[in-house]
Design an enzyme around this catalytic site. Structure first.
Site, PDB file in Angstrom:
ATOM      1  N   CYS A   9     -31.532 -70.573  81.251  1.00 14.98           N
ATOM      2  CA  CYS A   9     -31.020 -70.874  79.908  1.00 14.98           C
ATOM      3  C   CYS A   9     -29.610 -70.307  79.756  1.00 14.98           C
ATOM      4  O   CYS A   9     -28.718 -70.971  79.203  1.00 14.98           O
ATOM      5  CB  CYS A   9     -31.929 -70.282  78.831  1.00 14.98           C
ATOM      6  SG  CYS A   9     -33.408 -71.256  78.494  1.00 14.98           S
ATOM      7  N   HIS A  48     -35.198 -75.294  77.450  1.00 13.29           N
ATOM      8  CA  HIS A  48     -36.131 -74.556  78.301  1.00 13.29           C
ATOM      9  C   HIS A  48     -37.489 -75.254  78.417  1.00 13.29           C
ATOM     10  O   HIS A  48     -38.121 -75.586  77.421  1.00 13.29           O
ATOM     11  CB  HIS A  48     -36.338 -73.136  77.755  1.00 13.29           C
ATOM     12  CG  HIS A  48     -37.224 -72.314  78.622  1.00 13.29           C
ATOM     13  ND1 HIS A  48     -36.740 -71.513  79.627  1.00 13.29           N
ATOM     14  CD2 HIS A  48     -38.574 -72.207  78.674  1.00 13.29           C
ATOM     15  CE1 HIS A  48     -37.764 -70.932  80.239  1.00 13.29           C
ATOM     16  NE2 HIS A  48     -38.883 -71.331  79.684  1.00 13.29           N
ATOM     17  N   ASN A  87     -40.595 -76.054  92.811  1.00  5.91           N
ATOM     18  CA  ASN A  87     -41.677 -75.095  93.000  1.00  5.91           C
ATOM     19  C   ASN A  87     -42.292 -74.788  91.645  1.00  5.91           C
ATOM     20  O   ASN A  87     -41.583 -74.518  90.674  1.00  5.91           O
ATOM     21  CB  ASN A  87     -41.139 -73.818  93.652  1.00  5.91           C
ATOM     22  CG  ASN A  87     -40.565 -74.075  95.038  1.00  5.91           C
ATOM     23  OD1 ASN A  87     -41.134 -74.856  95.807  1.00  5.91           O
ATOM     24  ND2 ASN A  87     -39.438 -73.465  95.349  1.00  5.91           N
ATOM     25  N   HIS A 100     -36.723 -76.479  87.357  1.00  8.16           N
ATOM     26  CA  HIS A 100     -35.518 -76.821  88.121  1.00  8.16           C
ATOM     27  C   HIS A 100     -35.903 -77.631  89.347  1.00  8.16           C
ATOM     28  O   HIS A 100     -36.993 -77.465  89.898  1.00  8.16           O
ATOM     29  CB  HIS A 100     -34.724 -75.578  88.523  1.00  8.16           C
ATOM     30  CG  HIS A 100     -35.518 -74.519  89.234  1.00  8.16           C
ATOM     31  ND1 HIS A 100     -36.349 -73.651  88.571  1.00  8.16           N
ATOM     32  CD2 HIS A 100     -35.604 -74.189  90.542  1.00  8.16           C
ATOM     33  CE1 HIS A 100     -36.913 -72.824  89.442  1.00  8.16           C
ATOM     34  NE2 HIS A 100     -36.489 -73.145  90.645  1.00  8.16           N
TER      35      HIS A 100
END
Ligand code: 5GP
Ligand code: ZN
Length: 114
Positions: A9, A48, A87, A100
């Site tokens: 963030c 987020h 992941n 991500h």
């Protein structure tokens, strides 16, 4: 939303510096600080989301957008082949709890991953 305890963030907002390769209203793409291949960048939603396990009908549009941007960046960089990795969860290797997508290229890669 902005999570004040979240590194990505802070990177997306510019509070923590990074090597930006693309940015728009929804997403931020930047070079990984510890590259695992000659090309290694990360693409994140600015808002987020903890991980891929938290994608739902309300927030999934940004994920489609991220994949459009990855295709655009891969084309611009003329990547011959590339791998996209997300992941999800500590046991899978997630160290930063903000969704991500790794984009890796520039070397031969094995499958399955370790
Ligand atoms: P994960 O391990 O959660 O799948 O991926 C997190 C990635 O973020 C790692 O590849 C790591 O190198 C990268 N990373 C961690 N901290 C920073 C940072 O401060 N800046 C940048 N550019 N990348 C980071
Ligand atoms: Zn975050």
């Amino acid at each position: 939303m902005f999570n004040k305890d979240c590194l990505f963030c802070k990177i997306a907002s510019g509070d923590v510096p990074s090597s930006c390769i693309y940015e728009d209203q929804l997403v931020y793409a930047f070079k990984d600080i510890a590259p695992q291949a000659p090309v290694h960048f990360l693409v994140i939603p600015k808002r987020h989301i903890d991980s891929a396990a938290d994608i739902n009908a309300e927030n999934s549009r940004v994920v489609a957008h991220i994949f459009e941007i990855i295709a655009k960046l891969a084309g611009e960089q003329k990547l011959e082949g590339f791998r996209i990795v997300s992941n999800c969860g500590e046991s899978a290797g997630q160290s930063v709890k903000h969704l991500h997508f790794h984009v890796l290229s520039g070397r031969d890669m094995t499958w399955p991953p370790g």
